[in-house]
Design a protein around this motif. Structure first.
Motif, PDB file in Angstrom:
ATOM      1  N   HIS A  13       0.818  -1.212   0.000  1.00 13.01           N
ATOM      2  CA  HIS A  13       0.000   0.000   0.000  1.00 13.01           C
ATOM      3  C   HIS A  13       0.854   1.266   0.000  1.00 13.01           C
ATOM      4  O   HIS A  13       0.483   2.284  -0.592  1.00 13.01           O
ATOM      5  N   GLU A  14       2.031   1.197   0.649  1.00 10.37           N
ATOM      6  CA  GLU A  14       2.878   2.369   0.806  1.00 10.37           C
ATOM      7  C   GLU A  14       4.146   2.248  -0.029  1.00 10.37           C
ATOM      8  O   GLU A  14       4.801   1.197  -0.045  1.00 10.37           O
ATOM      9  N   LEU A  15       4.522   3.313  -0.713  1.00 14.34           N
ATOM     10  CA  LEU A  15       5.666   3.285  -1.634  1.00 14.34           C
ATOM     11  C   LEU A  15       6.959   2.770  -1.002  1.00 14.34           C
ATOM     12  O   LEU A  15       7.667   1.971  -1.646  1.00 14.34           O
ATOM     13  N   PRO A  16       7.335   3.162   0.218  1.00 13.27           N
ATOM     14  CA  PRO A  16       8.595   2.632   0.761  1.00 13.27           C
ATOM     15  C   PRO A  16       8.630   1.109   0.868  1.00 13.27           C
ATOM     16  O   PRO A  16       9.712   0.522   0.925  1.00 13.27           O
ATOM     17  N   GLY A  17       7.466   0.461   0.910  1.00 15.93           N
ATOM     18  CA  GLY A  17       7.426  -0.990   1.038  1.00 15.93           C
ATOM     19  C   GLY A  17       7.714  -1.741  -0.243  1.00 15.93           C
ATOM     20  O   GLY A  17       7.999  -2.945  -0.208  1.00 15.93           O
ATOM     21  N   TRP A  18       7.634  -1.063  -1.387  1.00 18.42           N
ATOM     22  CA  TRP A  18       7.875  -1.761  -2.656  1.00 18.42           C
ATOM     23  C   TRP A  18       8.932  -1.108  -3.546  1.00 18.42           C
ATOM     24  O   TRP A  18       9.406  -1.716  -4.505  1.00 18.42           O
ATOM     25  N   TYR A  19       9.345   0.100  -3.206  1.00 24.34           N
ATOM     26  CA  TYR A  19      10.216   0.854  -4.114  1.00 24.34           C
ATOM     27  C   TYR A  19      11.555   0.163  -4.370  1.00 24.34           C
ATOM     28  O   TYR A  19      12.038   0.122  -5.507  1.00 24.34           O
ATOM     29  N   ARG A  20      12.169  -0.391  -3.346  1.00 27.79           N
ATOM     30  CA  ARG A  20      13.508  -0.957  -3.513  1.00 27.79           C
ATOM     31  C   ARG A  20      13.532  -2.043  -4.585  1.00 27.79           C
ATOM     32  O   ARG A  20      14.414  -2.054  -5.453  1.00 27.79           O
ATOM     33  N   GLU A  33       9.665 -10.804 -12.227  1.00 29.69           N
ATOM     34  CA  GLU A  33      10.735 -11.190 -11.305  1.00 29.69           C
ATOM     35  C   GLU A  33      10.702 -10.322 -10.053  1.00 29.69           C
ATOM     36  O   GLU A  33      10.872 -10.813  -8.924  1.00 29.69           O
ATOM     37  N   ALA A  34      10.492  -9.013 -10.241  1.00 27.36           N
ATOM     38  CA  ALA A  34      10.459  -8.089  -9.111  1.00 27.36           C
ATOM     39  C   ALA A  34       9.258  -8.359  -8.209  1.00 27.36           C
ATOM     40  O   ALA A  34       9.372  -8.334  -6.977  1.00 27.36           O
ATOM     41  N   VAL A  35       8.095  -8.624  -8.804  1.00 26.23           N
ATOM     42  CA  VAL A  35       6.893  -8.897  -8.014  1.00 26.23           C
ATOM     43  C   VAL A  35       7.083 -10.172  -7.189  1.00 26.23           C
ATOM     44  O   VAL A  35       6.679 -10.233  -6.019  1.00 26.23           O
ATOM     45  N   ARG A  36       7.706 -11.176  -7.756  1.00 27.65           N
ATOM     46  CA  ARG A  36       7.942 -12.414  -7.002  1.00 27.65           C
ATOM     47  C   ARG A  36       8.877 -12.166  -5.825  1.00 27.65           C
ATOM     48  O   ARG A  36       8.696 -12.735  -4.749  1.00 27.65           O
ATOM     49  N   ARG A  37       9.882 -11.320  -6.017  1.00 26.93           N
ATOM     50  CA  ARG A  37      10.802 -11.014  -4.913  1.00 26.93           C
ATOM     51  C   ARG A  37      10.103 -10.273  -3.783  1.00 26.93           C
ATOM     52  O   ARG A  37      10.503 -10.367  -2.623  1.00 26.93           O
ATOM     53  N   LEU A  38       9.057  -9.531  -4.106  1.00 31.05           N
ATOM     54  CA  LEU A  38       8.338  -8.766  -3.089  1.00 31.05           C
ATOM     55  C   LEU A  38       7.638  -9.659  -2.061  1.00 31.05           C
ATOM     56  O   LEU A  38       7.415  -9.252  -0.927  1.00 31.05           O
ATOM     57  N   ASP A  39       7.224 -10.846  -2.475  1.00 28.64           N
ATOM     58  CA  ASP A  39       6.524 -11.769  -1.580  1.00 28.64           C
ATOM     59  C   ASP A  39       5.249 -11.154  -1.019  1.00 28.64           C
ATOM     60  O   ASP A  39       5.026 -11.094   0.190  1.00 28.64           O
ATOM     61  N   ARG A  40       4.389 -10.676  -1.934  1.00 26.29           N
ATOM     62  CA  ARG A  40       3.067 -10.173  -1.568  1.00 26.29           C
ATOM     63  C   ARG A  40       2.028 -11.082  -2.219  1.00 26.29           C
ATOM     64  O   ARG A  40       2.167 -11.464  -3.381  1.00 26.29           O
ATOM     65  N   ARG A  41       0.956 -11.398  -1.509  1.00 27.41           N
ATOM     66  CA  ARG A  41      -0.004 -12.353  -2.031  1.00 27.41           C
ATOM     67  C   ARG A  41      -0.812 -11.810  -3.208  1.00 27.41           C
ATOM     68  O   ARG A  41      -1.122 -12.530  -4.153  1.00 27.41           O
ATOM     69  N   PHE A  42      -1.190 -10.527  -3.153  1.00 26.95           N
ATOM     70  CA  PHE A  42      -2.147 -10.007  -4.145  1.00 26.95           C
ATOM     71  C   PHE A  42      -1.874  -8.522  -4.348  1.00 26.95           C
ATOM     72  O   PHE A  42      -2.116  -7.714  -3.442  1.00 26.95           O
ATOM     73  N   VAL A  43      -1.346  -8.167  -5.521  1.00 29.36           N
ATOM     74  CA  VAL A  43      -1.012  -6.765  -5.784  1.00 29.36           C
ATOM     75  C   VAL A  43      -1.439  -6.368  -7.193  1.00 29.36           C
ATOM     76  O   VAL A  43      -1.672  -7.211  -8.065  1.00 29.36           O
ATOM     77  N   THR A  44      -1.537  -5.059  -7.394  1.00 25.11           N
ATOM     78  CA  THR A  44      -1.676  -4.499  -8.733  1.00 25.11           C
ATOM     79  C   THR A  44      -0.428  -3.684  -9.033  1.00 25.11           C
ATOM     80  O   THR A  44       0.191  -3.115  -8.123  1.00 25.11           O
ATOM     81  N   VAL A  45      -0.068  -3.633 -10.305  1.00 31.97           N
ATOM     82  CA  VAL A  45       1.026  -2.774 -10.753  1.00 31.97           C
ATOM     83  C   VAL A  45       0.519  -1.982 -11.950  1.00 31.97           C
ATOM     84  O   VAL A  45       0.063  -2.566 -12.942  1.00 31.97           O
ATOM     85  N   ASP A  46       0.576  -0.651 -11.830  1.00 33.78           N
ATOM     86  CA  ASP A  46       0.136   0.233 -12.904  1.00 33.78           C
ATOM     87  C   ASP A  46       1.337   0.653 -13.739  1.00 33.78           C
ATOM     88  O   ASP A  46       2.384   1.032 -13.186  1.00 33.78           O
ATOM     89  N   LEU A  47       1.173   0.592 -15.051  1.00 35.91           N
ATOM     90  CA  LEU A  47       2.262   0.866 -15.987  1.00 35.91           C
ATOM     91  C   LEU A  47       1.869   1.954 -16.964  1.00 35.91           C
ATOM     92  O   LEU A  47       0.694   2.101 -17.313  1.00 35.91           O
ATOM     93  N   ALA A  48       2.864   2.712 -17.427  1.00 33.39           N
ATOM     94  CA  ALA A  48       2.652   3.695 -18.481  1.00 33.39           C
ATOM     95  C   ALA A  48       3.881   3.705 -19.377  1.00 33.39           C
ATOM     96  O   ALA A  48       4.988   3.348 -18.944  1.00 33.39           O
ATOM     97  N   GLN A  49       3.671   4.117 -20.623  1.00 34.22           N
ATOM     98  CA  GLN A  49       4.755   4.124 -21.609  1.00 34.22           C
ATOM     99  C   GLN A  49       5.328   5.533 -21.738  1.00 34.22           C
ATOM    100  O   GLN A  49       4.606   6.493 -21.997  1.00 34.22           O
ATOM    101  N   ARG A  50       6.619   5.641 -21.520  1.00 39.11           N
ATOM    102  CA  ARG A  50       7.277   6.926 -21.708  1.00 39.11           C
ATOM    103  C   ARG A  50       7.249   7.323 -23.181  1.00 39.11           C
ATOM    104  O   ARG A  50       7.053   6.479 -24.065  1.00 39.11           O
ATOM    105  N   VAL A  51       7.460   8.593 -23.438  1.00 37.95           N
ATOM    106  CA  VAL A  51       7.419   9.069 -24.824  1.00 37.95           C
ATOM    107  C   VAL A  51       8.520   8.429 -25.671  1.00 37.95           C
ATOM    108  O   VAL A  51       8.421   8.400 -26.905  1.00 37.95           O
TER     109      VAL A  51
END
Length: 312
Positions: free
Chosen positions: A120-127, A260-278
């Protein structure tokens, strides 16, 4: 993707003891005016859970936020076993109280309090996702407190030069540019002014502290960053599609490094929002707990709900 074998069941709220070795029950928020029914925002989803053989139970979201945790879980049956939550956002401290309350009733939330806060909080997933998302730096601050100029400059020192944005650990005010966007993060007066407006407008809703992020240029749709939302259950992609805020967004990003990054996080259920840079590169905009992430109204939830109901 995992599949689920439907069990005979209807979309009604569970009202008896139910035991299983998989989290085949989902807790939904009750309707404010009709507390025996699911909140209308989630009613179609809850009905589909029943069609897939799952069970649902109700919590009172308003009571939970007000601190009356006993009232919030009064309709959760005893001995429910493992369960997911799907509903409105819950502050991490309140989620911890909810988890403890349902535990006392013989149930447990599959997403633990630590997992919830970490998603839920950015410091928990940013690394784990730092190479896939705009550079960020943060400092813990209580609501109503603007970091000192020295603290702000310390945060800026960790970021590339140029434009930036401010948010708290969970949310920005992206639809209010004067309380979000920083044209030049090296301009301390400009930086302080934008952060001050953000802190003032967040008021008591400010969560965790202040986050400064480097601003990258993304492709837009109808004036908004065109985002896709991906849904992950136990490190596996369950489904993906447009973000609810940009239902016309399309794209086919390579999700290999993200998986690979999501698996390392070890969270049961997450969403990841993506956008394409110019420049064509896909970037992570946000990671969130899937229990409190909205699903597009026109999307097909079958793959996601099937994955949740089949999770070990």
């Amino acid at each position: 993707m995992k599949s689920v074998t439907p069990r005979p069941s209807g979309p009604e709220v569970v009202g008896a003891l139910y035991h299983a070795n998989v989290p085949s029950t989902i807790l939904y928020c009750s309707d404010t005016l009709r507390p025996r029914r699911v909140d209308t925002h989630f009613s179609a989803e809850a009905a589909q859970v029943g069609e897939l053989g799952g069970r649902i139970a109700l919590i009172d979201h308003d009571a939970l936020l007000s601190g009356d945790v006993a009232a919030a879980v009064a309709r959760v049956p005893e001995g429910l076993g493992p369960t997911w939550y799907r509903g409105w956002m819950i502050p991490p401290d309140r989620y911890e109280e909810l988890a403890a309350a349902v535990e006392r009733r013989g149930a447990h939330l599959v997403t633990t309090s630590a997992m919830y806060r970490g998603a839920h909080e950015l410091p928990g997933w940013y690394r784990e996702l730092s190479g896939l998302t705009p550079a960020s730096a943060w400092t813990p601050t209580p609501p109503g407190v603007v970091p000192s100029d020295r603290q702000l400059l310390d945060l800026v020192s960790a970021l590339p030069a140029g434009e930036g944005m401010v948010k708290d650990y969970v949310k920005s005010r992206k639809h209010e540019p004067d309380a979000c966007l920083i044209p030049d993060i090296s301009d301390v007066e400009q930086l302080r002014a934008v952060v001050s407006r953000f802190v003032e407008r967040q008021d008591t809703d400010l969560v965790g502290g202040i986050v400064l992020r480097h601003r990258e240029e993304f492709r837009t749709l109808d004036g908004r960053v065109a985002e896709l939302r991906t849904w992950w259950v136990d490190g596996e992609l369950a489904t993906s599609g447009p973000h609810p805020d940009t239902p016309g967004a399309t794209g086919d990003p390579d999700l290999g490094r993200l998986a690979e990054a999501v698996r390392r996080l070890d969270r049961r259920f997450v969403t990841v929002d993506l956008a394409q840079r110019v420049d064509g590169v896909w970037r992570v905009i946000e990671l969130g707990d899937g229990q409190v992430s909205d699903f597009p109204a026109e999307g097909d939830m079958t793959p996601l709900l099937s994955a949740l109901l089949a999770a070990p």
